[in-house]
Design an enzyme around this catalytic site. Structure first.
Site, PDB file in Angstrom:
ATOM      1  N   SER A 157      -6.913  -0.412  -0.018  1.00 66.91           N
ATOM      2  CA  SER A 157      -5.853   0.293   0.708  1.00 66.91           C
ATOM      3  C   SER A 157      -6.198   0.379   2.198  1.00 66.91           C
ATOM      4  O   SER A 157      -5.396   0.034   3.068  1.00 66.91           O
ATOM      5  CB  SER A 157      -5.701   1.698   0.089  1.00 66.91           C
ATOM      6  OG  SER A 157      -5.018   2.565   0.939  1.00 66.91           O
ATOM      7  N   ASP A 202       0.831  -1.206   0.000  1.00 68.51           N
ATOM      8  CA  ASP A 202       0.000   0.000   0.000  1.00 68.51           C
ATOM      9  C   ASP A 202       0.865   1.255   0.000  1.00 68.51           C
ATOM     10  O   ASP A 202       0.536   2.247  -0.671  1.00 68.51           O
ATOM     11  CB  ASP A 202      -0.944   0.011   1.200  1.00 68.51           C
ATOM     12  CG  ASP A 202      -1.816   1.260   1.194  1.00 68.51           C
ATOM     13  OD1 ASP A 202      -2.594   1.409   0.237  1.00 68.51           O
ATOM     14  OD2 ASP A 202      -1.695   2.090   2.111  1.00 68.51           O
TER      15      ASP A 202
HETATM   16  N1  URA Z   1      -6.819   6.481   3.030  1.00 64.59           N
HETATM   17  C1  URA Z   1      -6.100   5.364   2.762  1.00 64.59           C
HETATM   18  O1  URA Z   1      -5.471   4.779   3.633  1.00 64.59           O
HETATM   19  N2  URA Z   1      -6.105   4.910   1.496  1.00 64.59           N
HETATM   20  C2  URA Z   1      -6.789   5.507   0.499  1.00 64.59           C
HETATM   21  O2  URA Z   1      -6.764   5.029  -0.612  1.00 64.59           O
HETATM   22  C3  URA Z   1      -7.537   6.673   0.798  1.00 64.59           C
HETATM   23  C4  URA Z   1      -7.535   7.149   2.090  1.00 64.59           C
END
Ligand code: URA
Length: 445
Positions: free
Chosen positions: A185, A163
């Protein structure tokens, strides 16, 4: 022969379904550095446009989760419920709801982030407290949680490294606001933490990443479905981010508002969102409790001082100075303060929270670039909200900043952000929907 990156991009471009091994090929190859940014960027854009079905999304989330370590919490006794907000302006709810719920017997572990775009960051706000350490090793994380009832810290490099890399690429390639990409994510990071349940605060309106209510609902439903599939209770609310939450925007200023809320002096909108999320957290912990009964518990935990005491102990356990909860002069402050006067008489009909968030960055409260330093004392205190009657020249807010040269741009943004009209305007509804495994219902309370 298995498909390579070129074929996988073309398949998604043409709207075809990707197999688990194809998604794993992309994620693993990207984390290892075998696949270049430009090919992953094209793949992300194909997902942005074509979407993912439920199976592809579950696979993507699981593969991202498996790209790094997890923080096990089995050794910490009691129910552990995580709360996550999709981000907004003036959103200080974590500092209020976590001690409140912990004071009611449910432990609250949270992995949080820094400011993103126009939104403020939980870690930046906590760092306004002198000495506060927001980076803990898993063992310290468990110790603080077990000892105080709550813990908030930043994501380390080995929690969902996929991520970290993909988010940075999305940020630079206009692929952030995609429901499957946001859901995977957020949920991969939530699932990396061994909590017993997850509560989501999905924002909607001008200061949210999802501005449209229907998109916010779809995002929340998608994330609830991912959480429930792993066997953990997961529920969420859709809450209003069409104007800044509460009166304070900025790091020290929001911490002070949070301390005040735990002393029974929180603004009504902040308390409404806090109680709604707190009730969801008790439910996620398995308590069969009515909203009214939860509210009674929360008001008692505030009135008795128990909730503030949890926050003091959590701050001390993470190296911070708990005296800051009472002596606000210990928090960084801006030297320069000035009032922003209402340009007209009438009713406040709009406070665009995206513009307010951007103006707050200009005061120094947030970052334009990743490497920028944050001025913890900077930001705004609002004296009027949507629905309030105001007179021309009356202060609408106070600007706190040590950047006098930035103030003309701040004032210009605020002028564009705030609409004053002749008609009376109703106070906006703060909580719009409740989302759980059974679906979406209008907020019933
Ligand atoms: N917060 C996150 O952790 N990921 C995203 O894609 C958007 C907001």
């Amino acid at each position: 022969m298995a498909n390579g990156m070129y074929e996988i991009i073309s398949k998604k471009r043409d709207g075809l379904e990707l197999g688990r091994e194809e998604i794993a090929f992309v994620i693993d190859g990207y984390v290892k550095g075998d696949i270049p940014d430009y090919q992953v960027a094209a793949w992300l854009m194909a997902i942005y446009i074509r979407g993912l079905n439920d199976r592809e999304l579950a696979d993507l989330t699981g593969i991202m989760l498996d790209s790094g370590d997890r923080i096990a919490l089995d050794a910490v006794p009691g129910k552990k419920i995580d709360k996550h907000s999709t981000g907004g302006v003036g959103d200080k709810i974590s500092f209020i709801v976590a001690p409140l719920v912990a004071a009611c017997g449910v432990r609250v572990p949270m992995l949080s982030g820094r400011g993103l775009g126009h939104t403020g960051g939980t870690l930046d706000k906590l760092e306004a407290i002198p000495g506060m350490n927001v980076f803990l090793q898993p063992e310290q994380f468990r110790r603080v949680l077990a000892g105080t009832g709550m813990v908030i810290c930043g994501q380390t490099d080995n929690i969902v490294p996929a991520d970290k890399k993909i988010y940075a690429l999305r940020d630079a390639t206009a692929t952030v606001s995609s429901i499957p990409l946001i859901a995977s994510s957020i949920m991969s990071k939530k699932l990396a933490l061994g909590s017993d349940g997850i509560v989501l605060d999905v924002k909607t309106g001008s200061g949210a990443f999802m501005r449209e209510e229907a998109d916010s609902i779809r995002l929340c439903r998608t994330m609830v479905a991912i959480g429930e599939k792993t066997g953990r209770p997961c529920l969420g609310i859709i809450s209003n981010m069409d104007q800044p939450l509460g009166r304070a925007v900025g790091n020290s200023l929001e911490m002070i508002e949070s301390f005040e809320a735990l002393k029974g002096r929180g603004p009504a909108d902040v308390m409404e969102v806090t109680y709604a999320l707190g009730w969801c957290m008790l439910r996620a912990a398995g308590e069969d409790i009515s909203y009214t009964a939860a509210e009674t518990k929360f008001t008692e935990a505030i009135a008795s001082g128990r909730a503030l005491e949890v926050l003091r102990r959590f701050i001390a356990a993470q190296g911070g100075d708990p005296r800051a909860c009472d002596d606000y002069s210990l928090l960084p402050a801006s030297r320069h303060q000035e009032e922003f006067a209402s340009p007209a008489s009438g009713h406040v009909e709009r406070i665009d929270s995206f513009e307010v968030g951007m103006a707050a960055i200009d005061t120094g409260a947030g970052r334009r670039r990743k490497e920028d330093a944050v001025a913890h004392g900077a930001g705004f205190i609002f004296h009027a909200n949507v629905g309030d009657a105001v007179k021309k020249g009356q202060p609408l807010l106070t600007i706190h900043s040590d950047r006098p040269d930035a103030l003309p741009a701040v004032r210009e943004r605020l002028l564009a952000a705030i609409g004053i009209g002749a008609r009376t305007v109703a106070k906006p509804k703060m909580i719009l929907h409740l989302v759980d495994r059974n679906g979406v219902i209008p907020w019933p309370h």
